[in-house]
Design a protein around this motif. Structure first.
Motif, PDB file in Angstrom:
ATOM      1  N   TRP A 274       0.836  -1.204   0.000  1.00  0.00           N
ATOM      2  CA  TRP A 274       0.000   0.000   0.000  1.00  0.00           C
ATOM      3  C   TRP A 274       0.873   1.258   0.000  1.00  0.00           C
ATOM      4  O   TRP A 274       0.599   2.216  -0.733  1.00  0.00           O
ATOM      5  N   GLY A 276       3.935   1.591  -1.081  1.00  0.00           N
ATOM      6  CA  GLY A 276       4.549   1.735  -2.398  1.00  0.00           C
ATOM      7  C   GLY A 276       3.581   2.260  -3.430  1.00  0.00           C
ATOM      8  O   GLY A 276       3.925   3.123  -4.255  1.00  0.00           O
ATOM      9  N   LEU A 277       2.332   1.772  -3.380  1.00  0.00           N
ATOM     10  CA  LEU A 277       1.313   2.213  -4.339  1.00  0.00           C
ATOM     11  C   LEU A 277       0.998   3.686  -4.168  1.00  0.00           C
ATOM     12  O   LEU A 277       0.941   4.438  -5.159  1.00  0.00           O
ATOM     13  N   LYS A 279       2.895   5.976  -2.915  1.00  0.00           N
ATOM     14  CA  LYS A 279       4.046   6.774  -3.332  1.00  0.00           C
ATOM     15  C   LYS A 279       4.097   6.895  -4.848  1.00  0.00           C
ATOM     16  O   LYS A 279       4.361   7.977  -5.390  1.00  0.00           O
ATOM     17  N   ILE A 280       3.838   5.797  -5.540  1.00  0.00           N
ATOM     18  CA  ILE A 280       3.837   5.815  -7.009  1.00  0.00           C
ATOM     19  C   ILE A 280       2.775   6.772  -7.537  1.00  0.00           C
ATOM     20  O   ILE A 280       2.992   7.511  -8.503  1.00  0.00           O
ATOM     21  N   LEU A 281       1.608   6.771  -6.877  1.00  0.00           N
ATOM     22  CA  LEU A 281       0.494   7.620  -7.311  1.00  0.00           C
ATOM     23  C   LEU A 281       0.625   9.061  -6.821  1.00  0.00           C
ATOM     24  O   LEU A 281      -0.226   9.899  -7.125  1.00  0.00           O
ATOM     25  N   GLY A 282       1.672   9.345  -6.032  1.00  0.00           N
ATOM     26  CA  GLY A 282       1.869  10.694  -5.507  1.00  0.00           C
ATOM     27  C   GLY A 282       0.893  11.070  -4.412  1.00  0.00           C
ATOM     28  O   GLY A 282       0.637  12.256  -4.173  1.00  0.00           O
ATOM     29  N   TYR A 284       1.060   9.691  -1.119  1.00  0.00           N
ATOM     30  CA  TYR A 284       1.565   9.291   0.193  1.00  0.00           C
ATOM     31  C   TYR A 284       1.447  10.407   1.237  1.00  0.00           C
ATOM     32  O   TYR A 284       1.082  10.161   2.388  1.00  0.00           O
TER      33      TYR A 284
END
Length: 301
Positions: A274, A276-277, A279-282, A284
């Motif tokens: 979760w 990591g997801l 953070k990838i989607l901006g 976090y």
């Protein structure tokens, strides 16, 4: 042999713990050696330790049947630390928002915050016009990091009879504290004595009927060794009335925190995934405001 002395608590409404009317909801899941001051520090990542917890069939009150005695609890809370520094500004906003309109009509004289931690809400009250702000906090460390202009008003110890005069405060606040107490009705009665006639009490605590409590069950953050009595929006007002108060309002409290905080505090599986997801989607560090399971109540003497 137990390291601690345990006492038995009764239902605040039925005055007993009969198994037929107060069945076990969750069994005790820790050893005495598991307990330390870190476990009793606010807003930590919960270990999900809890006492045997039972539920009143009549009122829905959830409570811990056998708990540590007050001496043991006092020692554990005394050495607890502040763990929510990065969330302080979010908490201030969440706690102030529900009373912002009410305060415009209230007298801004003396205020008291019970369980005030480092005095973050005393800052809010003083910055919004309260003439004198006081706090009570059992932990010794939080006062040391309180803002200089409110530090002297914080009493290190426990709130109880005789600490303050009768009819003394215009406003008493208490956040996420009532459900930690072995005698919440006793504290409410003491608050009733300390607040002025026409004065107000404002509290926030967990709601056992909230979606997250129902969804996560025993894994909910509110099912915790710190929590002795847990309330809902029906039984909390009744307890306050027993102390003499008039109930002004009961309401859900919306909390706004970054996604990172929600993931850390929730019992979600695969947390690293979760994180990591998001953070990838901006997302976090973006703020998400939701009704996370807290309720507020405003009372009047």
């Amino acid at each position: 042999m137990s390291k601690y002395t345990y006492i038995t608590k009764e239902c605040l409404f039925c005055n007993d713990t009969a198994a037929a009317t107060h069945p076990v909801l969750y069994k005790k899941n820790f050893r005495d050696e598991d307990l330390n001051a870190d476990v009793f520090s606010a807003r930590r990542t919960t270990e999900h330790f809890h006492y045997e917890m039972v539920k009143c069939q009549q009122t829905g009150l959830i409570f811990s049947r056998h708990i540590l005695n007050d001496d043991a609890l006092n020692e554990l809370y005394k050495d607890s630390v502040v763990t929510f520094g990065e969330q302080t500004e979010f908490i201030k906003n969440d706690y102030w928002r529900p009373i912002a309109e009410y305060v415009k009509k209230w007298k801004k004289g003396k205020s008291l915050d019970i369980g005030c931690s480092n005095g973050f809400f005393l800052e809010v009250l003083k910055d919004n016009g309260y003439a004198e702000v006081y706090g009570v906090e059992p932990g010794e460390e939080p006062k040391k990091i309180a803002r200089a202009d409110i530090r002297d008003g914080i009493h290190t110890g426990f709130y109880g009879p005789g600490l303050y005069p009768a009819d003394h405060f215009d406003l008493i606040t208490c956040f996420q504290t009532l459900d930690h107490l072995s005698d919440p009705l006793g504290m409410l009665k003491n608050m009733y004595e300390n607040v002025k006639p026409g004065g107000n009490v404002y509290m926030i605590m967990h709601n056992t009927k909230a979606l997250q409590a129902k969804l996560f069950g025993e894994k909910s953050p509110i099912i915790d060794v710190e929590h002795i009595y847990l309330f809902n929006k029906e039984n909390l007002p009744e307890l306050c009335k027993k102390a003499g108060f008039k109930v002004v309002s009961v309401f859900d409290v919306k909390n706004g925190y970054p996604y990172s905080y929600w993931v850390r505090m929730s019992p979600l599986p695969l947390k690293k995934l979760w994180i990591g997801l998001f953070k990838i989607l901006g997302m976090y560090n973006k703020v998400l405001a939701i009704n996370a399971g807290n309720m507020g109540i405003i009372l009047e003497k």
